[in-house]
Write an enzyme that holds these catalytic residues in place. Structure first.
Site, PDB file in Angstrom:
ATOM      1  N   ASN A   7      -3.916  -9.188  -8.166  1.00  0.00           N
ATOM      2  CA  ASN A   7      -3.491  -9.786  -6.905  1.00  0.00           C
ATOM      3  C   ASN A   7      -4.614  -9.589  -5.883  1.00  0.00           C
ATOM      4  OD1 ASN A   7      -2.216 -10.439  -4.524  1.00  0.00           O
ATOM      5  ND2 ASN A   7      -0.577  -8.911  -4.687  1.00  0.00           N
ATOM      6  N   LYS A   9      -4.454 -10.344  -2.828  1.00  0.00           N
ATOM      7  CA  LYS A   9      -3.810 -10.137  -1.518  1.00  0.00           C
ATOM      8  C   LYS A   9      -4.541 -10.947  -0.447  1.00  0.00           C
ATOM      9  CE  LYS A   9      -1.550  -5.938  -2.881  1.00  0.00           C
ATOM     10  NZ  LYS A   9      -0.989  -4.667  -2.534  1.00  0.00           N
ATOM     11  N   HIS A  91       7.151  -9.934  -3.511  1.00  0.00           N
ATOM     12  CA  HIS A  91       6.233  -8.784  -3.443  1.00  0.00           C
ATOM     13  C   HIS A  91       6.658  -7.877  -2.286  1.00  0.00           C
ATOM     14  CE1 HIS A  91       2.595  -6.411  -2.890  1.00  0.00           C
ATOM     15  NE2 HIS A  91       2.285  -6.740  -4.139  1.00  0.00           N
ATOM     16  N   GLU A 139       6.901  -1.876  -8.593  1.00  0.00           N
ATOM     17  CA  GLU A 139       5.830  -1.301  -7.770  1.00  0.00           C
ATOM     18  C   GLU A 139       6.443  -0.431  -6.664  1.00  0.00           C
ATOM     19  OE1 GLU A 139       2.190  -4.353  -7.865  1.00  0.00           O
ATOM     20  OE2 GLU A 139       3.485  -4.631  -6.147  1.00  0.00           O
ATOM     21  N   ILE A 144       1.585   1.783  -3.410  1.00  0.00           N
ATOM     22  CA  ILE A 144       0.725   0.587  -3.343  1.00  0.00           C
ATOM     23  C   ILE A 144      -0.509   0.887  -2.481  1.00  0.00           C
ATOM     24  CG2 ILE A 144       0.553  -1.787  -2.468  1.00  0.00           C
ATOM     25  CD1 ILE A 144       3.423  -2.250  -3.345  1.00  0.00           C
ATOM     26  N   GLY A 179      -1.433   1.530  -7.384  1.00  0.00           N
ATOM     27  CA  GLY A 179      -2.426   2.582  -7.631  1.00  0.00           C
ATOM     28  C   GLY A 179      -3.132   2.524  -8.974  1.00  0.00           C
ATOM     29  N   ALA A 200      -4.314  -4.518  -7.618  1.00  0.00           N
ATOM     30  CA  ALA A 200      -5.061  -5.158  -6.535  1.00  0.00           C
ATOM     31  C   ALA A 200      -6.270  -4.325  -6.118  1.00  0.00           C
ATOM     32  CB  ALA A 200      -4.139  -5.395  -5.346  1.00  0.00           C
ATOM     33  N   SER A 201      -6.050  -3.332  -5.264  1.00  0.00           N
ATOM     34  CA  SER A 201      -7.179  -2.653  -4.613  1.00  0.00           C
ATOM     35  C   SER A 201      -8.171  -2.012  -5.571  1.00  0.00           C
ATOM     36  CB  SER A 201      -6.659  -1.610  -3.612  1.00  0.00           C
ATOM     37  OG  SER A 201      -5.790  -0.707  -4.251  1.00  0.00           O
TER      38      SER A 201
HETATM   39  O1  G3P Z   1       0.535  -6.638  -6.376  1.00  0.00           O
HETATM   40  C1  G3P Z   1      -0.147  -5.512  -6.782  1.00  0.00           C
HETATM   41  C2  G3P Z   1      -0.190  -4.473  -5.752  1.00  0.00           C
HETATM   42  O2  G3P Z   1       0.837  -4.413  -4.847  1.00  0.00           O
HETATM   43  C3  G3P Z   1      -0.650  -3.151  -6.220  1.00  0.00           C
HETATM   44  O3  G3P Z   1      -1.600  -2.806  -5.284  1.00  0.00           O
HETATM   45  O4  G3P Z   1      -3.684  -1.870  -4.531  1.00  0.00           O
HETATM   46  O5  G3P Z   1      -1.937  -0.387  -5.477  1.00  0.00           O
HETATM   47  O6  G3P Z   1      -3.212  -1.927  -6.982  1.00  0.00           O
HETATM   48  P1  G3P Z   1      -2.647  -1.679  -5.602  1.00  0.00           P
END
Ligand code: G3P
Length: 220
Positions: A7, A9, A91, A139, A144, A179, A200-201
């Site tokens: 994602n 984002k 989400h 999630e 997150i 995470g 994502a991150s």
């Molecule tokens: O949609 C995936 C996201 O919400 C997870 O974010 O940055 O923790 O990988 P992250």
């Protein structure tokens, strides 16, 4: 095949030219691994990526309306017209009402789009699975973007979500996210019964996105 969905984002590091470059990197890496890899860039970048990169593209959100007088809305039909594969729904950063989630899952089925309904705990995972989407993605919101992987910090949430979802509907695939940043985190998620990860991150915010991705899928 286990899934890895990234994602983008609204991160600057995953927008415009950078979104296109990242999409190409994901595509290149996807050819070397045994994972199903897909991306969810922002709405504005979708058409360009669909046109130039041969990878499944998901939207990050869809609105629970059809064509009509709905200013500022993105309908499932519009997504289909732009060639997206499906969308994240509900989400944590774009919550919807239950009735809207239900509408979208049904409409996606009708249109042949893939639904990925995000959830925040075991109970909502069970409820989402009852709507029979293609995927549910658990999630825990507090993890997150934290860099603390759900598969290690809250393994019971992943495990119990898998049990809850499959108990309701064995056809529903279960992703986990929050995470996740290393191959070890991905393997831990799969060992807990997940059908893949949503992240994502760990990739989009990495100083070297390609390297982070390679590490994530076990190429390094
Ligand atoms: O949609 C995936 C996201 O919400 C997870 O974010 O940055 O923790 O990988 P992250």
């Amino acid at each position: 095949m286990k899934a890895v969905i990234i994602n983008f984002k609204a991160y600057g590091e995953g927008s415009g030219e950078r979104a296109l470059a990242l999409a190409k990197a994901v595509k290149e890496i996807s050819e070397k691994v045994d994972f199903y890899m897909a991306i969810a860039p922002n709405f504005l970048d979708i058409p360009e990526i669909v046109k130039s990169v041969d990878i499944d593209v998901f939207a990050q959100h869809a609105d629970a309306v059809s064509y009509g007088s709905h200013t500022g809305r993105i309908t499932p039909e519009m997504l289909k017209e732009k060639g997206v594969k499906g969308s994240l729904i509900n989400h944590s950063e774009r919550r919807l009402r239950l009735a809207d989630i239900d509408y979208l899952v049904s409409k996606f089925k009708e249109l042949g789009l893939t639904s990925v309904v995000c959830t925040n705990n075991v109970s909502t995972t069970r409820a989402a699975a009852a709507l029979s989407p293609d995927y549910v993605a658990i999630e825990p919101p507090e993890l997150i973007g934290s860099g603390i992987p759900v598969s290690k910090a809250e393994p019971e949430v992943v495990e119990n979500s898998v049990k809850a979802a499959k108990g309701i509907n064995p056809e529903v695939k279960v992703l986990c996210g929050a995470g996740i940043a290393t191959y070890e985190d991905v393997v831990a998620a799969i060992d807990l019964g997940a059908d893949g990860v949503l992240l994502a991150s760990g990739v989009v915010k990495a100083s070297d996105q390609k390297r982070a991705l390679e590490e994530l899928v076990g190429l390094r």
